[in-house]
Enzyme design. Structure first.
Site, PDB file in Angstrom:
ATOM      1  N   LYS A 157       3.126  -3.820   6.196  1.00 20.59           N
ATOM      2  CA  LYS A 157       3.290  -4.047   4.758  1.00 20.59           C
ATOM      3  C   LYS A 157       4.776  -4.007   4.380  1.00 20.59           C
ATOM      4  O   LYS A 157       5.248  -4.814   3.580  1.00 20.59           O
ATOM      5  CB  LYS A 157       2.525  -2.982   3.958  1.00 20.59           C
ATOM      6  CG  LYS A 157       1.007  -3.068   4.074  1.00 20.59           C
ATOM      7  CD  LYS A 157       0.467  -4.273   3.329  1.00 20.59           C
ATOM      8  CE  LYS A 157      -1.045  -4.271   3.250  1.00 20.59           C
ATOM      9  NZ  LYS A 157      -1.579  -5.530   2.705  1.00 20.59           N
ATOM     10  N   SER A 181       0.826  -1.206   0.000  1.00 20.00           N
ATOM     11  CA  SER A 181       0.000   0.000   0.000  1.00 20.00           C
ATOM     12  C   SER A 181       0.861   1.259   0.000  1.00 20.00           C
ATOM     13  O   SER A 181       2.021   1.221   0.433  1.00 20.00           O
ATOM     14  CB  SER A 181      -0.856  -0.020   1.268  1.00 20.00           C
ATOM     15  OG  SER A 181      -1.362   1.252   1.564  1.00 20.00           O
ATOM     16  N   TYR A 192      -0.132  -0.289  10.048  1.00 19.87           N
ATOM     17  CA  TYR A 192      -0.504  -0.926   8.781  1.00 19.87           C
ATOM     18  C   TYR A 192       0.647  -0.816   7.776  1.00 19.87           C
ATOM     19  O   TYR A 192       1.069  -1.816   7.183  1.00 19.87           O
ATOM     20  CB  TYR A 192      -1.763  -0.236   8.264  1.00 19.87           C
ATOM     21  CG  TYR A 192      -2.271  -0.700   6.922  1.00 19.87           C
ATOM     22  CD1 TYR A 192      -2.832  -1.952   6.757  1.00 19.87           C
ATOM     23  CD2 TYR A 192      -2.244   0.163   5.819  1.00 19.87           C
ATOM     24  CE1 TYR A 192      -3.340  -2.353   5.516  1.00 19.87           C
ATOM     25  CE2 TYR A 192      -2.751  -0.225   4.588  1.00 19.87           C
ATOM     26  CZ  TYR A 192      -3.297  -1.478   4.444  1.00 19.87           C
ATOM     27  OH  TYR A 192      -3.794  -1.868   3.220  1.00 19.87           O
TER      28      TYR A 192
END
Ligand SMILES: NC(=O)c1ccc[n+]([C@@H]2O[C@H](COP(=O)([O-])OP(=O)(O)OC[C@H]3O[C@@H](n4cnc5c(N)ncnc54)[C@H](O)[C@@H]3O)[C@@H](O)[C@H]2O)c1
Length: 336
Positions: free
Chosen positions: A155, A127, A151
């Site tokens: 990733k 992302s 998050y």
């Protein structure tokens, strides 16, 4: 023995769309789909897909996805995970799902591939949330990623593992850093980016939607730029990913920032007005939320697409209007 494409997170938005696209792709006729999710995934109608309900935080359940009886494993699309807000609010659970379980699937693919002599393509959805802190105006393929969220951190950790497993010849990794996807169907979510789709999706259905950016249609905050891609282009790029020869990818990293385009919140609203009229715009209620605005403003909004385009990936053309129009058509057809 037929070839297998396995999708984790197949019960989710992109996993479900990808499964349908693979099923409908004439070039992939004969491939066996294995669809996996912690909720029971649905197979595309009239497909011979195998559906598996599995919690991939359990390494034994990740191992069990690889079974020579199903066929020869060609590609794993590793799409499962919990989204930005979920992993920010519950750090330990976020790491368990977004890091530990991804590594479990990666190891299972590695060991199965070594046992069967198959170098499995491991396609992973990262992302733009890997970027944070001070950033250049335009993100280049060599811009260093310094995430400022659990998050994004998760990733990036996954990316490092996949790059190393690729360097060692354990898997053939391909890492896709996705833009924010618009228009995402379904209900509004707690994600900071939820409004990006919500201010189009809800008004097109005659429903009110809250825009947490700005106090009114004339607020300067609406000039906030966003880095976007449509679901259709993302899914086509997922299919293109497995066709790219490994020799064309950079030698030192398998990361590709998928192509996107920049649109401001104001441009999104203008596209809604062009497609659905002024009345649709009146359904947007402005409730400026400085926290939400700060989070969204920290994301990069301009990338250099040239590396991805040189590999054959595609980009949306025409900005927001065709995307809003297409979503309106899909709503009318009942297909979203
Ligand atoms: N949609 C976007 O805008 C966007 C942007 C950037 C990256 N991504 C990435 O793309 C991927 C797919 O996104 P999406 O929008 O389809 O998300 P989604 O939330 O719709 O789907 C994720 C799926 O993962 C499943 N899952 C969660 N924990 C699991 C577990 N322990 N075991 C098995 N399955 C589990 C969920 O049940 C869900 O169905 C994710 O990795 C996401 O981080 C999405």
């Amino acid at each position: 023995m037929g070839k297998v494409i396995l999708i984790t997170g197949a019960g989710g938005f992109l996993g479900g769309k990808l499964a349908s696209a693979i099923h409908e792709d004439p070039e992939l006729t004969g491939f066996r789909l294995i669809l996996v999710d912690v909720i029971e995934p649905r197979a595309p109608p009239h497909s011979n897909a195998i559906t598996i309900k599995a919690d991939l935080t359990d390494p034994a359940q990740a191992d069990a996805l690889f079974n020579t009886q199903y066929g020869v494993y060609d590609t794993v699309y590793c799409l499962h995970g919990i989204m930005s807000r979920g992993s920010e609010d519950n750090f330990d659970f976020g790491v368990k799902v977004n890091v530990d379980s991804v590594r479990a699937v990666l190891d299972a693919a590695r060991h199965h591939g070594q046992k069967t002599g198959q170098l499995i393509k491991f396609i992973f959805t990262s992302s733009l949330a890997v970027y944070g802190g001070p950033l250049p105006d335009v993100i280049q393929s060599d811009t260093i990623a310094t995430p400022q969220s659990a998050y994004g951190m998760g990733k990036l950790v996954d990316e490092i593992f996949i790059n190393e497993y690729t360097r060692r010849g354990f898997v053939d990794g391909r890492i896709l850093r996705l833009p924010t996807i618009v228009v995402r169907p379904g209900a509004p979510s707690a994600a900071a980016s939820s409004f990006v789709s919500g201010i189009i999706r809800e008004p097109l259905q005659g429903l009110e939607s809250v825009c947490p950016i700005g106090d009114s249609l004339t607020s300067p905050e609406l000039d906030l730029p966003l880095w976007l891609a449509s679901p259709d282009v993302i899914i086509r790029n997922f299919l293109i990913t497995r066709q790219i020869s490994a020799t064309r990818l950079l030698a030192h990293t398998r990361v590709v920032c998928l192509p996107g385009f920049t649109a401001t919140v104001r441009e999104e609203i203008a596209a809604l007005e062009e497609v659905a009229g002024k009345e649709a715009v009146t359904l947007i209620k402005f409730e400026d939320d400085p926290t939400n605005r700060r989070v969204v403003s920290s994301w990069p909004s301009r990338f250099d697409n040239s590396y991805a385009l040189s590999l054959g990936f595609i980009a949306d053309s025409g900005g927001m209007v065709p995307i809003v129009r297409r979503f309106q058509q899909q709503l009318k057809a009942g297909s979203v």
